[in-house]
Design an enzyme around this catalytic site. Structure first.
Site, PDB file in Angstrom:
ATOM      1  N   ASP A  32       0.812  -1.203   0.105  1.00  0.00           N
ATOM      2  CA  ASP A  32       0.304   0.007   0.366  1.00  0.00           C
ATOM      3  C   ASP A  32       0.930   1.106   0.004  1.00  0.00           C
ATOM      4  O   ASP A  32       2.038   1.247   0.415  1.00  0.00           O
ATOM      5  CB  ASP A  32      -0.923  -0.090   1.126  1.00  0.00           C
ATOM      6  N   ARG A  36       0.093   7.695  -2.635  1.00  0.00           N
ATOM      7  CA  ARG A  36       0.610   8.918  -1.399  1.00  0.00           C
ATOM      8  C   ARG A  36       2.165   9.192  -1.901  1.00  0.00           C
ATOM      9  O   ARG A  36       2.695  10.394  -2.106  1.00  0.00           O
ATOM     10  CB  ARG A  36       0.511   8.462  -0.155  1.00  0.00           C
ATOM     11  N   ASN A  80     -10.828  -2.319  -5.599  1.00  0.00           N
ATOM     12  CA  ASN A  80     -10.007  -1.546  -6.594  1.00  0.00           C
ATOM     13  C   ASN A  80     -10.600  -1.225  -7.980  1.00  0.00           C
ATOM     14  O   ASN A  80     -10.491  -0.476  -8.394  1.00  0.00           O
ATOM     15  CB  ASN A  80      -8.597  -1.982  -6.588  1.00  0.00           C
ATOM     16  N   GLU A 219       1.014 -13.633  12.082  1.00  0.00           N
ATOM     17  CA  GLU A 219       1.434 -12.490  12.776  1.00  0.00           C
ATOM     18  C   GLU A 219       1.372 -11.215  11.727  1.00  0.00           C
ATOM     19  O   GLU A 219       1.707 -11.358  10.614  1.00  0.00           O
ATOM     20  CB  GLU A 219       3.149 -12.852  12.973  1.00  0.00           C
TER      21      GLU A 219
HETATM   22  C1  IPE Z   1      -5.241  -2.724  -0.437  1.00  0.00           C
HETATM   23  O1  IPE Z   1      -5.118  -1.424  -0.449  1.00  0.00           O
HETATM   24  C2  IPE Z   1      -5.467  -3.353  -1.792  1.00  0.00           C
HETATM   25  C3  IPE Z   1      -4.094  -3.583  -2.203  1.00  0.00           C
HETATM   26  C4  IPE Z   1      -2.990  -3.067  -1.818  1.00  0.00           C
HETATM   27  C5  IPE Z   1      -4.070  -4.026  -3.688  1.00  0.00           C
HETATM   28  P1  IPE Z   1      -6.247  -0.224  -0.841  1.00  0.00           P
HETATM   29  O2  IPE Z   1      -5.534   0.962  -0.714  1.00  0.00           O
HETATM   30  O3  IPE Z   1      -7.026  -0.632  -2.073  1.00  0.00           O
HETATM   31  O4  IPE Z   1      -6.946  -0.377   0.748  1.00  0.00           O
HETATM   32  P2  IPE Z   1      -7.871   0.481   1.468  1.00  0.00           P
HETATM   33  O5  IPE Z   1      -8.708   1.206   0.354  1.00  0.00           O
HETATM   34  O6  IPE Z   1      -6.761   1.824   1.970  1.00  0.00           O
HETATM   35  O7  IPE Z   1      -8.347  -0.257   2.539  1.00  0.00           O
HETATM   36  C1  IPE Z   2      -1.355   0.411  -3.608  1.00  0.00           C
HETATM   37  O1  IPE Z   2      -1.248   1.646  -3.575  1.00  0.00           O
HETATM   38  C2  IPE Z   2      -1.598  -0.362  -4.806  1.00  0.00           C
HETATM   39  C3  IPE Z   2      -2.820  -0.794  -5.175  1.00  0.00           C
HETATM   40  C4  IPE Z   2      -3.840  -0.641  -4.468  1.00  0.00           C
HETATM   41  C5  IPE Z   2      -3.082  -1.112  -6.466  1.00  0.00           C
HETATM   42  P1  IPE Z   2      -2.298   2.534  -3.444  1.00  0.00           P
HETATM   43  O2  IPE Z   2      -2.636   2.821  -5.026  1.00  0.00           O
HETATM   44  O3  IPE Z   2      -3.644   2.261  -2.736  1.00  0.00           O
HETATM   45  O4  IPE Z   2      -1.818   3.939  -2.895  1.00  0.00           O
HETATM   46  P2  IPE Z   2      -2.354   5.140  -1.876  1.00  0.00           P
HETATM   47  O5  IPE Z   2      -2.856   4.239  -0.726  1.00  0.00           O
HETATM   48  O6  IPE Z   2      -3.495   5.554  -2.394  1.00  0.00           O
HETATM   49  O7  IPE Z   2      -1.163   5.818  -1.368  1.00  0.00           O
HETATM   50 MG    MG Z   3      -3.802   2.372  -0.647  1.00  0.00          MG
END
Ligand code: IPE
Ligand code: IPE
Ligand code: MG
Length: 258
Positions: A32, A36, A80, A219
């Site tokens: 994740d 950002r 997503n 964990e």
């Molecule tokens: C979780 O991340 C899904 C993946 C890493 C593919 P998200 O960014 O989609 O999750 P939320 O929305 O913060 O819970």
């Molecule tokens: C994780 O990064 C990748 C996917 C969920 C595909 P994000 O795209 O969720 O990045 P943030 O959480 O918006 O920073």
């Molecule tokens: Mg995310």
């Protein structure tokens, strides 16, 4: 890479500290924070996803070198699908490129590739590529790299219930034989042990519908580092942290050793 002599020393110290006899067999990662990471640099979100792929390569390499048997990466969730179409399309292009490029590395390093999730919801060409990489790597046995794509834990459990019910109707399974072990065989992760360690990057402290059944005794490790910055040293740090924990599985301290 911004490897300084200092970071090399830290990595070496961590590598020395890691007990090769007590490695997690299966590590799952919620990758994740790509968006950002990019926003902080005034870059488009896709730049974060692109940088994140470098982390994927590094973490796959270090896992394989350490001798971890299974690594599951959460790459795209059911939820997503609600993102802007432009981002979804870009992610699918990156995925195709990754698979095309990494097939050779996977073959050279004995890495088996598997995808879990509703793969048939992906574009035809992507689904076909996934199945072909799964097929080409199926006899590799050093490590399994599992990508969770179009994946949702609740959907996985529901899909498993439907499959089990069908088998009950067909009298291939009797209700009395349905237990945790037999039910697990209906999940996308059948034949893969439950994760010992689950890592989530970028500061969010939630599971976001990932491997809900399988994390019963996993964990959990959370770090503020965004995924594109999460590299070898951070991974080794997570493994060390894991090795410092006592996994009790509901027993009394020390009891599982007897
Ligand atoms: C979780 O991340 C899904 C993946 C890493 C593919 P998200 O960014 O989609 O999750 P939320 O929305 O913060 O819970
Ligand atoms: C994780 O990064 C990748 C996917 C969920 C595909 P994000 O795209 O969720 O990045 P943030 O959480 O918006 O920073
Ligand atoms: Mg995310």
């Amino acid at each position: 890479m911004t490897d300084s002599p200092h970071s090399d020393n830290v990595e070496e110290a961590l590598l020395e500290q890691i007990d090769r006899e007590n490695l997690p067999k299966h590590v799952a990662i919620i990758m994740d924070g790509n968006g950002r990471w990019a926003a902080q640099r005034h870059l488009p979100r896709i730049a974060g996803h692109r940088e994140g792929i470098k982390s994927v390569r590094e973490i796959v390499t270090v896992s394989r070198k350490l001798g971890i048997k299974a690594l599951t990466l959460y790459a795209f969730s059911n939820e997503n699908w609600n993102r802007p179409m432009k981002e979804i399309t870009q992610l699918m292009i990156l995925l195709e490129r990754f698979l095309n490029k990494e097939l050779k590395t996977m073959m050279e390093n004995g890495i088996r590739f598997r995808a879990i999730g509703q793969i048939d919801r992906l574009q035809d060409s992507v689904a076909k590529l996934i199945h072909s990489v799964e097929d080409k790597t199926k006899d590799n046995n050093r490590m399994t790299l599992i990508l969770a794509l179009s994946y949702g834990g609740r959907t996985e459990i529901l899909d498993a219930i439907k499959k089990a019910c069908t088998d009950i109707q067909k009298e291939k399974l009797s209700i009395k034989d349905l237990d945790e072990k037999s039910f697990s065989q209906y999940l996308y992760t059948k034949d893969i042990p439950d994760p010992d360690l689950m890592i989530r990057t970028s500061g969010e402290v939630r599971v976001s519908n990932f491997l809900l059944w399988q994390v019963a005794y996993t964990e959990l490790y959370f770090t503020k580092t965004p995924w594109p910055d999460f590299r070898k040293r951070d991974f080794l740090q997570a493994i060390c942290d894991y090795q410092g924990r006592e996994r009790r599985f509901g027993l009394v301290s020390g009891e599982q050793d007897h």
